[in-house]
Design a protein around this motif. Structure first.
Motif, PDB file in Angstrom:
ATOM      1  N   TYR A 182      -8.137  -7.606 -10.529  1.00 34.87           N
ATOM      2  CA  TYR A 182      -7.335  -6.840  -9.583  1.00 34.87           C
ATOM      3  C   TYR A 182      -6.360  -7.742  -8.825  1.00 34.87           C
ATOM      4  CZ  TYR A 182     -10.439  -2.897 -10.474  1.00 34.87           C
ATOM      5  OH  TYR A 182     -11.130  -1.881 -11.076  1.00 34.87           O
ATOM      6  N   GLN A 231      -3.447  -8.332 -11.092  1.00 38.55           N
ATOM      7  CA  GLN A 231      -2.630  -7.125 -11.229  1.00 38.55           C
ATOM      8  C   GLN A 231      -1.817  -6.836  -9.971  1.00 38.55           C
ATOM      9  OE1 GLN A 231      -2.299  -5.208 -14.081  1.00 38.55           O
ATOM     10  NE2 GLN A 231      -3.462  -6.897 -14.994  1.00 38.55           N
ATOM     11  N   LEU A 258      -3.027  -5.896  -7.091  1.00 39.13           N
ATOM     12  CA  LEU A 258      -3.645  -4.858  -6.268  1.00 39.13           C
ATOM     13  C   LEU A 258      -4.427  -5.436  -5.094  1.00 39.13           C
ATOM     14  CD1 LEU A 258      -5.078  -2.492  -9.041  1.00 39.13           C
ATOM     15  CD2 LEU A 258      -2.894  -2.329  -7.848  1.00 39.13           C
ATOM     16  N   PRO A 273      -5.246   5.355 -13.522  1.00 37.67           N
ATOM     17  CA  PRO A 273      -4.774   4.110 -14.124  1.00 37.67           C
ATOM     18  C   PRO A 273      -4.331   3.114 -13.056  1.00 37.67           C
ATOM     19  CG  PRO A 273      -3.131   5.841 -14.392  1.00 37.67           C
ATOM     20  CD  PRO A 273      -4.354   6.492 -13.820  1.00 37.67           C
ATOM     21  N   VAL A 274      -4.283   1.849 -13.452  1.00 36.41           N
ATOM     22  CA  VAL A 274      -3.940   0.785 -12.501  1.00 36.41           C
ATOM     23  C   VAL A 274      -2.581   1.019 -11.872  1.00 36.41           C
ATOM     24  CG1 VAL A 274      -3.408  -1.681 -12.336  1.00 36.41           C
ATOM     25  CG2 VAL A 274      -5.433  -0.920 -13.590  1.00 36.41           C
ATOM     26  N   SER A 275      -1.624   1.526 -12.660  1.00 41.23           N
ATOM     27  CA  SER A 275      -0.277   1.746 -12.117  1.00 41.23           C
ATOM     28  C   SER A 275      -0.292   2.748 -10.969  1.00 41.23           C
ATOM     29  CB  SER A 275       0.658   2.231 -13.224  1.00 41.23           C
ATOM     30  OG  SER A 275       0.163   3.440 -13.805  1.00 41.23           O
ATOM     31  N   GLU A 276      -1.101   3.814 -11.094  1.00 39.68           N
ATOM     32  CA  GLU A 276      -1.194   4.812 -10.039  1.00 39.68           C
ATOM     33  C   GLU A 276      -1.940   4.245  -8.827  1.00 39.68           C
ATOM     34  OE1 GLU A 276       0.132   7.889  -9.784  1.00 39.68           O
ATOM     35  OE2 GLU A 276       1.235   7.370 -11.587  1.00 39.68           O
ATOM     36  N   GLY A 336      -1.903   1.215  -7.850  1.00 40.83           N
ATOM     37  CA  GLY A 336      -0.945   0.367  -7.157  1.00 40.83           C
ATOM     38  C   GLY A 336      -0.071   1.148  -6.206  1.00 40.83           C
ATOM     39  N   ARG A 337       0.364   2.347  -6.637  1.00 42.00           N
ATOM     40  CA  ARG A 337       1.193   3.186  -5.761  1.00 42.00           C
ATOM     41  C   ARG A 337       0.423   3.605  -4.524  1.00 42.00           C
ATOM     42  NH1 ARG A 337       2.374   8.183  -8.158  1.00 42.00           N
ATOM     43  NH2 ARG A 337       3.846   8.495  -6.446  1.00 42.00           N
TER      44      ARG A 337
END
Length: 315
Positions: A28, A31, A33, A67-70, A72-73
């Motif tokens: 994490y 990434q 995060l 998902p990781v992208s979401e 992050g948001r």
């Protein structure tokens, strides 16, 4: 929970407090995060206590399948964090809904193959293997676009497709999977040059006439549905009058006994789609319920009423 003198944790200490592994914390962090607070003199990551709550949030979101992208948001947003989280969760619900629907179709298809006699298994596999899970209705809609009058207005075409193209159930029975597979095979088979491909009324139908034809037939079918549900024998009444008047308007003629006699003869030789509508009824009727009327069953009922009236007049 204790902190070292500098008030920061090593990656191992953070992992221990969070009940996870160093590998997870490192992932994490890499990434973006879970930002580190500082580095030790030896270049090792150091994390502030606030990282623990952030790590717990990240792991909770991952458990929900985001998902990781979401994620992050969600964790990076400040003022609109709740709105971003709501959108992310709603999106994941839609994704899961699609997956579950596909799994239900696959499960019903497997039951269909598993429960059929061994000698039918190869045919069942071929049928259900030709459609997706859940299946697309695009081939069915394409079949009707080729069937309908070419000059039919877009609005009239859309109204007909809304009725004629059945939507696959979200939680199908094995029988409904088989019905859709047979429907798919019916609409995708090659056309035969020896058979007419469209009713004779389509030859007369420009944009205006086709709109009149299908709007009038829809009204006649709706009137006949009540008789079909009640199990009434076909008879001459309001539904039949609406049915015949529709064809008379399209042909620019009056509704007379001679017209009815000629119409009965013409409709008797028009191409029939009984198999299509029988499959639609099977696909759309809940298990254990009596079949719902369809445009096909209503058309047959009205044609039988017309034939009976013409026969009585001739006698």
């Amino acid at each position: 929970m204790t902190l070292p003198p500098e008030g920061l944790w090593s990656i191992g200490e953070l992992a221990e407090h969070a009940g996870t592994t160093v590998k997870t914390v490192r992932f994490y962090s890499e990434q973006g995060l879970l930002p580190e607070h500082a580095r030790s003199s030896g270049g090792h990551r150091r994390y502030a206590p606030a990282a623990l709550e952030r790590l717990r949030l990240i792991r909770s979101l991952r458990e929900l399948g985001l998902p990781v992208s979401e994620i992050g948001r969600v964790v990076e947003e400040r003022a609109g964090a709740q709105a971003v989280l709501e959108d992310a969760v709603a999106g994941q619900l839609r994704t899961l809904g699609s997956r579950l629907r596909a799994l239900r179709w696959q499960e019903a298809a497997l039951h269909l193959v598993h429960e059929c006699p061994p000698e039918e298994r190869a045919d069942r596999l071929r049928l259900v293997g030709s459609v997706g899970a859940p299946p697309s209705t695009a081939p069915v809609a394409g079949f009707w676009r080729g069937w309908l009058p070419p000059r039919m207005s877009a609005a009239a075409r859309a109204a007909f497709l809304e009725v004629a193209v059945p939507q696959p159930p979200d939680d199908p029975t094995p029988a409904q999977v088989l019905a859709f597979a047979r429907l798919y095979a019916l609409v995708t088979r090659p056309c035969s040059d020896a058979e007419p491909s469209q009713p004779a009324a389509h030859e007369k139908a420009g944009a205006r006439e086709s709109a009149l034809l299908y709007a009038g037939l829809a009204e006649a079918y709706e009137l006949a549905y009540g008789d079909l549900r009640a199990g009434r024998t076909p008879y001459a009444g309001e539904a039949l009058d609406c049915f015949v008047e529709t064809y008379a308007r399209v042909h620019g003629l009056r509704d007379t006994p001679d017209f009815r006699r000629g119409l009965a003869g013409q409709l008797a030789v028009d191409p029939r789609l009984d198999g299509y509508w029988e499959l639609v009824a099977e696909l759309t009727t809940p298990a254990g319920a009596p079949p719902e009327p369809t445009p096909g069953s209503a058309h047959d009922w009205l044609l039988a009423a017309l034939d009976a009236q013409v026969g009585q007049a001739a006698a």
